[in-house]
Design an enzyme around this catalytic site. Structure first.
Site, PDB file in Angstrom:
ATOM      1  N   GLU A   1      -9.986   7.214   4.578  1.00 57.98           N
ATOM      2  CA  GLU A   1      -9.207   6.323   5.374  1.00 57.98           C
ATOM      3  C   GLU A   1      -9.226   6.910   7.168  1.00 57.98           C
ATOM      4  OE1 GLU A   1      -5.527   5.471   3.766  1.00 57.98           O
ATOM      5  OE2 GLU A   1      -6.799   5.809   1.393  1.00 57.98           O
TER       6      GLU A   1
ATOM      7  N   ASP B   1       0.977  -1.232   0.024  1.00 63.37           N
ATOM      8  CA  ASP B   1       0.124   0.446   0.282  1.00 63.37           C
ATOM      9  C   ASP B   1       1.084   1.317  -0.272  1.00 63.37           C
ATOM     10  OD1 ASP B   1      -2.493   1.600  -0.117  1.00 63.37           O
ATOM     11  OD2 ASP B   1      -3.359   1.092   1.617  1.00 63.37           O
TER      12      ASP B   1
HETATM   13  C1  BGC Z   1      -5.260   3.508   0.157  1.00 57.16           C
HETATM   14  C2  BGC Z   1      -5.217   2.131  -0.384  1.00 57.16           C
HETATM   15  C3  BGC Z   1      -5.539   2.118  -2.496  1.00 57.16           C
HETATM   16  C4  BGC Z   1      -4.148   3.077  -2.365  1.00 57.16           C
HETATM   17  C5  BGC Z   1      -4.104   3.609  -3.891  1.00 57.16           C
HETATM   18  C6  BGC Z   1      -3.913   3.658  -0.016  1.00 57.16           C
HETATM   19  O1  BGC Z   1      -3.478   4.779   0.855  1.00 57.16           O
HETATM   20  O2  BGC Z   1      -5.202   2.891   2.046  1.00 57.16           O
HETATM   21  O3  BGC Z   1      -6.522   0.944  -0.420  1.00 57.16           O
HETATM   22  O4  BGC Z   1      -5.848   1.188  -2.550  1.00 57.16           O
HETATM   23  O5  BGC Z   1      -4.459   4.374  -1.174  1.00 57.16           O
HETATM   24  O6  BGC Z   1      -4.817   5.358  -4.140  1.00 57.16           O
HETATM   25  C1  BGC Z   2      -3.019  10.721  -1.085  1.00 58.79           C
HETATM   26  C2  BGC Z   2      -2.871  10.202  -0.366  1.00 58.79           C
HETATM   27  C3  BGC Z   2      -3.501   9.030   0.179  1.00 58.79           C
HETATM   28  C4  BGC Z   2      -3.066   8.089  -1.529  1.00 58.79           C
HETATM   29  C5  BGC Z   2      -4.750   7.389  -1.828  1.00 58.79           C
HETATM   30  C6  BGC Z   2      -3.492  10.391  -3.038  1.00 58.79           C
HETATM   31  O1  BGC Z   2      -4.068  11.851  -2.617  1.00 58.79           O
HETATM   32  O2  BGC Z   2      -2.066  12.247  -1.024  1.00 58.79           O
HETATM   33  O3  BGC Z   2      -1.943   9.995   1.500  1.00 58.79           O
HETATM   34  O4  BGC Z   2      -3.387   7.508   0.194  1.00 58.79           O
HETATM   35  O5  BGC Z   2      -4.164   9.205  -2.307  1.00 58.79           O
HETATM   36  O6  BGC Z   2      -4.494   6.977  -3.378  1.00 58.79           O
END
Ligand code: BGC
Ligand code: BGC
Length: 859
Positions: A534, A333
């Site tokens: 999140e 992740d």
């Molecule tokens: C999330 C994931 C997601 C990834 C990519 C992360 O912050 O925990 O579920 O797939 O971002 O966007």
């Molecule tokens: C955020 C990340 C997050 C992600 C998930 C981004 O745009 O900056 O912190 O985990 O999106 O896909």
């Protein structure tokens, strides 16, 4: 928190007869609370079953993969393991390195343009693909693949069908429907040239304070397990049929493992479950999804018993790959490897050795990570066999997906078929899902369904707000900063009611605050949580609008006028809404329905002759709490929720709820407790930033400057307990506090105790220009500043004597009244000025007021 204990639970044997063996061992195994590295595989094997994937190893593919691998350089191999993000690489980087995959994170779009068209998405896919197979530089000629978070439809793309979030789908409990939804999602994703989807989330959510509760289907594994298989089949097709055919995408089961069971529902926190519970509760989605042939698994941010999963060889390699027999790849992740003990995002041999195959490494960290892995292989810290295993898995999946034979993205069968994005038949399925997801919790005197031939007042700030009804992961990551017009061809809940009522010859009035000129026959009030994603959605307790019960006031005001009230509650989780239930005659848990808000009217209103009469079929897949602190799950000992798992009325059911639910909150008031933000230093979880125009720097030393501002520590009582800001008036500058983990904080308890944002300040100059104190629930740059409020304190400061310390206070209510959501605060304090000042600040804090009614003096 309570966890499932095997010996007392009969349901387990009914739900998973094949797994009884595991249970018999539970007493022995649950004693291994402190898992040590000495755990041997035999011990594990008693808990984790050998799974039989519907997708079998194919000798021909294995030979081809081995053939390709034999000709790859170490650099090319490691590049297969690196997954950068579209904002951080160019097409030329792709050509040079030949990354195995790439992603778009939440709120990342081709050309950085939110309104990119499906064609723009295809073009980016095509360019990346062509660059990846160009081996004129050092890269390989292996096709890259693009992964995206299509977690409720292809939610990053303007105009896509947005399905209800998983919590609503769980209430529908309809695996066939879920398979169809996944298939449609695959179709819309394929239209944009994308190969791979980061879904389903199979978290079994045990504490609804978690900000990702809505991404889970249920608190209980039974639905999660069957849905996981359905989604995998819908996305990837079925083994021996259309498996990864040209209308299908690769699916990912996430987040392995235990994401829904962290302590206190803390996002990315620690799951303390015993190993048996980890399997019986949290692993069931893997049992379902891996059996159906899922080709990818995403490692979770969380720890298990103190150790981050990204670095846990036992779980990733011994359990998932060796024991359960998973032969696809494990993707990390978002920089999750950087959280492993001893690692940073640029460097983490531990995660490679633990069995992580692909590193999701957004930001500029991809390059040092790539370089470090190569060096670590050369130096023997990472065995080459581990790299070969990772690349074999990646190539195996690419072969199975036909990536080597398929035409390039632009020439694929669905690619560019833009009429399929948000196509009417897709939306019709989404509307079915909305109808089936709604759960009726109260229906006094059979108020619902409502006749459409009357005058209906539609109130509440979610009534005509598609962003709010869609929640997080909707166009933007947090789901904030969107307008109704950003959701092409979507409908709000109000628009559906309006249409039906007009058709039937009735009348509607849309009025967010519930005011009207002509008294309505009935009111529908649509209200609920603001979008979040999140950790930003983590909360301290389950009380809805703690300390700021605006929607309750709206319900009560209508009730007081003798108007029957139907509450439609938009939320990513069950919340304590006893007071709101008392104030409503009917109450519908609508979760986060997505782009097809109009389907809500299909259920609330009596059908006219041309429509079918639908009834409620949704049932709670999460227990509903009877107090803000009740963290309760099906099969817990002493199970006494307000509404149990499986609850949900239909029209004909008699409602037994009276209007006398206890409204006394179980959360203690923070009467005398001061919450510090700055006390000699920034207090956890806050950190302090100095900013000037677009530049921001962390404060790391006793003296720092940026254009137009000088910061330095000064002494009030003790050394360096305060700081001074000297600005020149040449830029918009100041200081602000942000959360170190990037999440928002829940300050609703402080709001409820009438706290004020207070700081001690001394001016050493005249104050001739405005000085703004701001509170914000967005970090700058994330979205439009839709939930911030600023107050100018110039007058107060100017009045204070020069060179003397005094307190400035602004009630939190002043911020709340101007739209700041106090349960989601990203910036609790920002001081900004464009003028020339010399100010010193000491002790920034939230001070509760002991007086019941505070007289409001907002600056
Ligand atoms: C999330 C994931 C997601 C990834 C990519 C992360 O912050 O925990 O579920 O797939 O971002 O966007
Ligand atoms: C955020 C990340 C997050 C992600 C998930 C981004 O745009 O900056 O912190 O985990 O999106 O896909």
């Amino acid at each position: 928190m309570k966890y499932f204990k095997c010996k007392t639970k009969k349901w387990f044997f009914m739900a998973f007869p094949l797994l009884i063996v595991g249970c018999v061992q539970s007493n022995v195994i649950s004693s291994i609370n402190e898992r040590s590295d000495s755990i041997d595989i035999n011990q594990a094997s008693k808990i984790w079953p050998k799974l039989k994937s519907d997708v079998k190893k194919d000798n021909e593919i294995e030979l081809k993969v081995a053939g390709i691998l034999a000709h790859m350089t170490l650099q090319q191999k490691v590049a297969q393991m690196i997954q950068p993000e579209i904002r951080d690489i160019t097409i030329e980087d792709m050509r040079k390195y030949g990354f195995g995959s790439y992603l778009n994170g939440g709120g990342a779009f081709p050309n950085n343009n939110k309104h990119s068209t499906p064609t723009d998405w295809v073009l980016l896919a095509e360019n990346m693909y062509q660059a990846s197979i160009d081996d004129s530089l050092d890269g390989s000629n292996i096709p890259t693949m693009w992964g995206t978070d299509a977690v409720h439809g292809h939610n990053n793309v303007i105009g896509a069908t947005i399905f209800p979030h998983n919590i609503g789908l769980g209430a529908a409990n309809n695996p066939e429907l879920i398979e169809r939804i996944a298939e449609i999602t695959a179709t819309e994703v394929m239209v944009t040239g994308i190969d791979w989807v980061f879904a389903p989330t199979v978290a079994v959510v045990r504490d609804d304070r978690w900000g990702r509760t809505y991404e889970g289907y249920s608190e209980d594994p039974e639905i999660v397990r069957s849905y996981s298989a359905s989604v995998v089949k819908g996305l990837q097709g079925q083994a021996n049929k259309d498996f990864l055919g040209d209308k299908r995408v690769i699916g990912t089961i996430k987040h392995f493992i235990g994401d829904g069971g962290t302590q206190d529902g803390d996002d990315q926190g620690d799951n303390l479950a015993a190993e048996q519970e980890l399997f019986t509760i949290h692993a069931q989605g893997y049992v379902g999804g891996l059996t159906a042939g899922a080709q990818s698994v995403m490692a979770s941010f969380n720890s298990w018993q103190g150790e981050k999963v990204h670095g846990n060889k036992y779980l990733i390699t011994d359990v998932l790959k060796n024991r359960m027999g998973f032969d696809g790849f494990v993707v990390g992740d978002w920089n999750g490897h950087g959280q492993v003990k001893g690692c940073i995002k640029e460097n983490c041999a531990q995660a490679v050795n633990a069995g992580l195959d692909i590193f999701m490494v957004p930001t500029e960290a991809w390059k040092p990570l790539y370089e470090n892995i190569i060096v670590q292989v050369k130096q023997g810290e990472i065995p080459l066999s581990r790299i070969d295993d990772a690349v074999t898995r990646i190539l195996r999946v690419k072969m199975r997906a036909g990536l080597f034979e398929k035409p390039s993205p632009i020439d694929r069968i669905l690619s560019g078929e833009t009429v399929l994005i948000g196509a009417e038949p897709h939306r019709e399925i989404a509307r079915q899902a909305v109808r089936e997801s709604l759960v009726l919790l109260k229906n006094k005197g059979h108020l619902l369904p409502l006749s459409a031939q009357q005058h209906i007042l539609v109130a509440g700030d979610a009534a005509d707000n598609i962003g709010k009804q869609s929640g997080g992961w909707s166009i933007t990551w947090q789901g904030t900063g969107n307008k109704n017009t950003d959701f092409l061809n979507a409908s709000s809940i109000y628009s559906g009611i309006e249409q039906r009522v007009n058709d039937a010859g009735g009348e509607t009035t849309l009025s967010v605050d519930g005011s009207y000129t002509k008294k309505p026959d009935v009111a529908i009030v649509v209200f609920g949580e603001e979008p979040y994603a999140e950790g930003h959605g983590d909360i301290g307790n389950l009380e809805y609008q703690r300390g700021n019960k605006k929607d309750l006031a709206l319900l009560n005001s209508l009730k007081a006028k003798g108007i029957p009230v139907v509450a439609v509650f938009i939320s990513g989780r069950p919340l304590w809404v006893n007071a709101e239930l008392n104030a409503s005659d009917a109450f519908v848990a609508a979760w986060l329905p997505g782009s097809e808000g109009k389907a809500v009217a299909d259920i609330l209103l009596k059908a006219q002759s041309k429509h079918v009469q639908h009834d409620f079929t949704g049932k709670l897949s999460f227990s509903w709490p009877k107090s803000p602190t009740q963290i309760v799950n099906r099969f817990d000992d002493d199970y006494q929720p307000l509404f149990p798992y499986g609850y949900g009325l239909t029209y004909k059911d008699d409602d037994t709820l009276l209007d006398d639910l206890s409204e006394k909150s179980s959360v203690a008031l923070k009467q005398n407790q001061i919450t510090d933000i700055f006390l000699g230093k920034a207090i956890e979880p806050w950190e302090m930033l100095l900013f000037s125009q677009q530049h921001e720097v962390e404060i790391e030393s006793s003296s720092q400057s940026l254009s137009g501002i000088l910061y330095r520590t000064v002494d009030k009582q003790i050394q360096e307990d305060s700081f001074r800001l000297q600005t020149t008036g040449t830029a918009s500058t100041g200081v602000k506090f942000v959360n170190t983990n990037g999440f928002r904080e829940d300050l609703s308890a402080e709001l409820e105790s009438n706290a004020a944002l207070t700081f001690t300040v001394k001016r050493d100059s005249d104050v001739n220009s405005p000085i703004y104190i701001t509170m914000n629930c967005e970090t700058i740059g994330d979205t439009q500043a839709s939930c911030q409020a600023s107050y100018n304190i110039q007058a107060q400061l100017a009045e204070a004597p020069l060179g003397e310390w005094h307190n400035v206070s602004i009630s939190l209510r002043c911020f709340a009244d101007k739209g700041v959501q106090l349960n989601q605060v990203a910036v609790p304090f920002e001081l900004r000025t464009s003028g020339a000042i010399n100010l010193s600040i000491n002790h920034i804090r939230l001070v509760p007021s002991k007086t019941e009614s505070l007289s409001l003096n907002c600056p």
